[in-house]
Design a protein around this motif. Sequence first.
Motif, PDB file in Angstrom:
ATOM      1  N   PRO A 206      27.273  39.345  47.419  1.00  0.00           N
ATOM      2  CA  PRO A 206      26.717  40.729  47.764  1.00  0.00           C
ATOM      3  C   PRO A 206      25.423  41.006  47.254  1.00  0.00           C
ATOM      4  CG  PRO A 206      28.639  41.200  46.597  1.00  0.00           C
ATOM      5  CD  PRO A 206      28.739  39.565  46.374  1.00  0.00           C
ATOM      6  N   HIS A 207      25.367  40.223  46.184  1.00  0.00           N
ATOM      7  CA  HIS A 207      23.998  40.769  45.369  1.00  0.00           C
ATOM      8  C   HIS A 207      22.695  39.747  45.692  1.00  0.00           C
ATOM      9  CE1 HIS A 207      25.931  43.469  42.968  1.00  0.00           C
ATOM     10  NE2 HIS A 207      27.018  42.645  42.595  1.00  0.00           N
ATOM     11  N   CYS A 208      23.079  38.490  45.780  1.00  0.00           N
ATOM     12  CA  CYS A 208      21.783  37.484  46.107  1.00  0.00           C
ATOM     13  C   CYS A 208      22.246  36.770  47.283  1.00  0.00           C
ATOM     14  CB  CYS A 208      21.590  36.345  44.848  1.00  0.00           C
ATOM     15  SG  CYS A 208      23.320  35.356  44.532  1.00  0.00           S
ATOM     16  N   HIS A 224      33.003  32.919  42.654  1.00  0.00           N
ATOM     17  CA  HIS A 224      31.836  33.196  41.626  1.00  0.00           C
ATOM     18  C   HIS A 224      30.459  32.702  42.311  1.00  0.00           C
ATOM     19  CE1 HIS A 224      32.692  29.150  40.467  1.00  0.00           C
ATOM     20  NE2 HIS A 224      31.257  29.168  40.056  1.00  0.00           N
ATOM     21  N   CYS A 225      29.575  33.481  42.130  1.00  0.00           N
ATOM     22  CA  CYS A 225      28.110  33.002  42.525  1.00  0.00           C
ATOM     23  C   CYS A 225      27.528  32.246  41.326  1.00  0.00           C
ATOM     24  CB  CYS A 225      27.294  34.144  43.024  1.00  0.00           C
ATOM     25  SG  CYS A 225      25.530  33.911  43.251  1.00  0.00           S
ATOM     26  N   PRO A 226      27.100  30.862  41.600  1.00  0.00           N
ATOM     27  CA  PRO A 226      26.358  30.078  40.627  1.00  0.00           C
ATOM     28  C   PRO A 226      25.049  30.573  40.398  1.00  0.00           C
ATOM     29  CG  PRO A 226      26.612  28.752  42.598  1.00  0.00           C
ATOM     30  CD  PRO A 226      27.281  30.251  42.798  1.00  0.00           C
ATOM     31  N   TYR A 230      27.887  36.544  39.770  1.00  0.00           N
ATOM     32  CA  TYR A 230      28.919  37.501  40.280  1.00  0.00           C
ATOM     33  C   TYR A 230      30.375  36.844  40.386  1.00  0.00           C
ATOM     34  CZ  TYR A 230      31.288  40.250  43.916  1.00  0.00           C
ATOM     35  OH  TYR A 230      32.292  40.822  44.684  1.00  0.00           O
ATOM     36  N   ASN A 231      31.143  37.682  39.914  1.00  0.00           N
ATOM     37  CA  ASN A 231      32.770  37.103  39.924  1.00  0.00           C
ATOM     38  C   ASN A 231      33.269  37.973  41.021  1.00  0.00           C
ATOM     39  OD1 ASN A 231      32.845  34.608  38.096  1.00  0.00           O
ATOM     40  ND2 ASN A 231      31.711  36.143  37.006  1.00  0.00           N
ATOM     41  N   ARG A 232      34.300  37.556  41.709  1.00  0.00           N
ATOM     42  CA  ARG A 232      35.356  38.221  42.478  1.00  0.00           C
ATOM     43  C   ARG A 232      36.722  37.447  42.472  1.00  0.00           C
ATOM     44  NH1 ARG A 232      32.964  38.768  47.493  1.00  0.00           N
ATOM     45  NH2 ARG A 232      34.484  37.045  48.608  1.00  0.00           N
TER      46      ARG A 232
END
Length: 232
Positions: A206-208, A224-226, A230-232
Motif C-alpha cells: 500500500p506504500h510503494c 512483506h515488501c522487499p 512493509y510487513n503484513r
Amino acid sequence: MEHTNTPLAQILFWGFFLAILFSSTISVHAQNLPQQTGAINDYAAVLGGKPQRSALQQSIDQLQEKYQVSLILLFSERDPFDDPERYAAEIRHAWNIDGSRAIFGMFLEDTPNWSLHLWAGTELQGFLPYAVRTNLEKQINTAAQRGRIRPASQQLGQTLLDLFEKGVVSVSSKNSESNWFTPTAFTFSGLMMFWGFLRWVRSYCPHCVKRLHQTRRRGKKLRHCPNCGYNR
C-alpha cells in the motif's frame, strides 16, 4: 402473312402448362399427407381402440392441463418423401403445429423396424435440446424397434410428463422462464469478481505499490515488501 403473335401464344401455352404441372404436384403432395384427427393420429392402426389408448391419452391431457404443453403424435407406415426430417416438417406445417409450446412425435415404420422422431417448439428448446431429445428417442426406440408401438408411445408420454413433474424444466409458468438469472447468477458473479479484485489489490504494497512477497512463519502466512520493508 406473318404471325406476329406466335411468341405470345407460345409463352401463354408454356405458362399454362407449367401452372397445371405445379398445381398437380402440390395436389399430389397434399394427398400424400395424412390429415390430423386429434392429438393421436394412428394411421398405422397400431394402438388399438380407445381403451388401449387411454394411458397415452391421460399423459397427453395432463401435459396440456398442468403445463400447457401440446403433445401431438403421428403413427405412419410410409414416408412419401423418403426423408423423415422433411416428412415431419411438412406435417408440422400442414397441421399448423409450429407453436412454441408443442411437442411433435412421429413414429415411422422403416421396414422392418420403427423409429421415433421428436421435435419441440421454440419455448421448449431448453427442455428438449438435441442431446436430451436424441437420448429420449433412443430409449423409446428400444421398445419401438421390437414392434411394441403402443408401450413405446405410452412410455414417451409418461417420460415427458415425469420430466415436467420432477421440475427438470421450469416452463409450467410463462413468468418463470429464465428470469432467475438476473438477480441471482448476475449478483453472485459480481461478488466473485469483486472478491477477486480485492485479493489482487492486497497482493501489492500500500506504500510503494510493489508486489508483496509471501513467506510462512510458524504456520502463518506473512507478506512483506522487499522495496520499502512493509510487513503484513
